[in-house]
Write an enzyme that holds these catalytic residues in place. Structure first.
Site, PDB file in Angstrom:
ATOM      1  N   GLU A  21       0.966  -0.913  -0.032  1.00  0.00           N
ATOM      2  CA  GLU A  21      -0.077  -0.182   0.812  1.00  0.00           C
ATOM      3  C   GLU A  21       0.738   1.295   0.199  1.00  0.00           C
ATOM      4  OE1 GLU A  21      -2.935   1.115  -0.791  1.00  0.00           O
ATOM      5  OE2 GLU A  21      -4.407   0.074   0.444  1.00  0.00           O
ATOM      6  N   ASP A  22       0.290   2.106  -1.051  1.00  0.00           N
ATOM      7  CA  ASP A  22       1.030   3.633  -0.312  1.00  0.00           C
ATOM      8  C   ASP A  22       0.731   4.042   1.363  1.00  0.00           C
ATOM      9  OD1 ASP A  22      -1.737   3.916  -0.948  1.00  0.00           O
ATOM     10  OD2 ASP A  22      -1.747   5.271  -2.298  1.00  0.00           O
TER      11      ASP A  22
ATOM     12  N   ASP B   4      -4.710   5.294   5.606  1.00  0.00           N
ATOM     13  CA  ASP B   4      -5.258   6.790   7.130  1.00  0.00           C
ATOM     14  C   ASP B   4      -5.961   6.486   7.917  1.00  0.00           C
ATOM     15  OD1 ASP B   4      -6.892   9.083   7.808  1.00  0.00           O
ATOM     16  OD2 ASP B   4      -6.382   9.460   5.488  1.00  0.00           O
TER      17      ASP B   4
ATOM     18  N   PHE C  11      -2.590  15.700   4.217  1.00  0.00           N
ATOM     19  CA  PHE C  11      -3.005  15.423   2.587  1.00  0.00           C
ATOM     20  C   PHE C  11      -1.372  15.703   2.556  1.00  0.00           C
ATOM     21  CE2 PHE C  11      -4.523  14.185  -1.406  1.00  0.00           C
ATOM     22  CZ  PHE C  11      -5.179  13.691  -1.400  1.00  0.00           C
TER      23      PHE C  11
ATOM     24  N   ASP D 154      -1.686  10.340  -5.431  1.00  0.00           N
ATOM     25  CA  ASP D 154      -2.607  11.686  -6.478  1.00  0.00           C
ATOM     26  C   ASP D 154      -3.430  12.888  -5.684  1.00  0.00           C
ATOM     27  OD1 ASP D 154      -4.936   9.795  -5.990  1.00  0.00           O
ATOM     28  OD2 ASP D 154      -5.884  10.632  -7.623  1.00  0.00           O
TER      29      ASP D 154
HETATM   30  P1  XMP Z   1      -8.012   5.183   4.024  1.00  0.00           P
HETATM   31  O1  XMP Z   1      -8.572   6.029   5.066  1.00  0.00           O
HETATM   32  O2  XMP Z   1      -9.026   3.966   3.717  1.00  0.00           O
HETATM   33  O3  XMP Z   1      -8.249   5.429   3.118  1.00  0.00           O
HETATM   34  O4  XMP Z   1      -6.809   4.368   5.138  1.00  0.00           O
HETATM   35  C1  XMP Z   1      -6.632   4.471   2.243  1.00  0.00           C
HETATM   36  C2  XMP Z   1      -6.954   5.633   0.753  1.00  0.00           C
HETATM   37  O5  XMP Z   1      -7.441   6.825   0.979  1.00  0.00           O
HETATM   38  C3  XMP Z   1      -6.101   7.729   0.104  1.00  0.00           C
HETATM   39  N1  XMP Z   1      -5.363   8.542   1.505  1.00  0.00           N
HETATM   40  C4  XMP Z   1      -4.517   9.714   0.906  1.00  0.00           C
HETATM   41  N2  XMP Z   1      -4.322   9.700  -0.845  1.00  0.00           N
HETATM   42  N3  XMP Z   1      -2.791  11.303  -0.008  1.00  0.00           N
HETATM   43  C5  XMP Z   1      -3.486  11.473  -1.168  1.00  0.00           C
HETATM   44  O6  XMP Z   1      -3.043  11.453  -1.699  1.00  0.00           O
HETATM   45  C6  XMP Z   1      -3.187  11.615   1.336  1.00  0.00           C
HETATM   46  O7  XMP Z   1      -3.010  12.013   2.368  1.00  0.00           O
HETATM   47  C7  XMP Z   1      -4.241  10.477   1.328  1.00  0.00           C
HETATM   48  N4  XMP Z   1      -4.790   9.952   2.634  1.00  0.00           N
HETATM   49  C8  XMP Z   1      -5.448   8.876   2.140  1.00  0.00           C
HETATM   50  C9  XMP Z   1      -5.834   6.693  -0.556  1.00  0.00           C
HETATM   51  O8  XMP Z   1      -5.635   6.782  -1.447  1.00  0.00           O
HETATM   52  C10 XMP Z   1      -6.269   5.533   0.427  1.00  0.00           C
HETATM   53  O9  XMP Z   1      -4.945   4.877   0.076  1.00  0.00           O
HETATM   54 MG    MG Z   2      -4.296   3.346  -2.016  1.00  0.00          MG
END
Ligand code: XMP
Ligand code: MG
Length: 184
Positions: free
Chosen positions: A103-104, A107, A156, A163
């Site tokens: 995963e990237d 959150d 963010f 993205d």
């Molecule tokens: P959750 O909240 O389900 O979300 O853990 C994970 C997905 O939310 C996006 N995400 C971000 N994307 N910058 C981004 O570009 C951020 O700071 C960020 N925070 C959450 C992302 O797609 C991730 O997989």
């Molecule tokens: Mg993602």
């Protein structure tokens, strides 16, 4: 040529190319040691994890397979909802195999929580997670993350696959997006 000046929409660079490269190399070596007996199938979550996957896979000195899933969590702008839909499923059958989700960013962790239960229902031998970034919110959901690149503040971020409205994914560093870009 490395980009020396941050993008004008970037408030500040959080992690530069070298920091990312060094940390991913460390994690790759750790993964190679942990899975030496039975290499994992790496499951990248599109699209954000493409850069992590590309660099991580090359730093794991084992025979590893790469596969991809695309999921969409219903939600708007910068928040996710935990209601998930599969846009692209795995090509591989993961039953009996060691799965390592790449995963990237985590959150709220809601997307990942859903993904884990979906993958576990397919009878894998193990499922572990590797994420480049983790935000503080994620600590509140009970998900064991085996490999974490960096804990970051609750801002963010964009770049290195991440993205905002499909922009900035190709920045080679992770930066904090200026609030003025998404707050009108
Ligand atoms: P959750 O909240 O389900 O979300 O853990 C994970 C997905 O939310 C996006 N995400 C971000 N994307 N910058 C981004 O570009 C951020 O700071 C960020 N925070 C959450 C992302 O797609 C991730 O997989
Ligand atoms: Mg993602």
């Amino acid at each position: 040529m490395p980009q020396t000046h941050p993008h004008p929409d970037v408030e500040r660079v959080l992690l530069d190319e070298q920091q990312i490269r060094e940390r991913i190399t460390e994690i790759g070596e750790q993964i190679a040691a942990d899975y030496a007996d039975e290499p994992p199938i790496l499951v990248g979550v599109l699209k954000g994890a493409v850069m992590v996957m590309a660099d991580l896979a090359r730093s794991i000195d084992l025979k590893v397979e790469m596969d991809w899933m695309a999921v969409s969590s219903y939600g708007s702008g910068t928040k996710s909802s935990g209601v998930v839909r599969i846009l692209k499923d795995l090509s591989a059958d993961i039953s009996g195999r060691n799965v390592l989700v790449v995963e990237d960013i985590i959150d709220s962790g809601l997307t990942l929580k859903w993904l884990l239960s979906n993958l576990r229902s397919r009878g894998p031998k193990s499922v572990e997670i590797c994420t480049l970034l983790r935000k503080p919110e994620a600590a509140r959901v009970e998900i064991d993350v085996k490999y974490i690149g960096f804990e970051i503040p609750n801002e963010f971020v964009i770049g290195y696959g991440l993205d905002y409205s499909e922009d900035y994914r190709n920045l080679p560093y992770v930066g904090v997006l200026k609030r003025s870009v998404y707050e009108v």
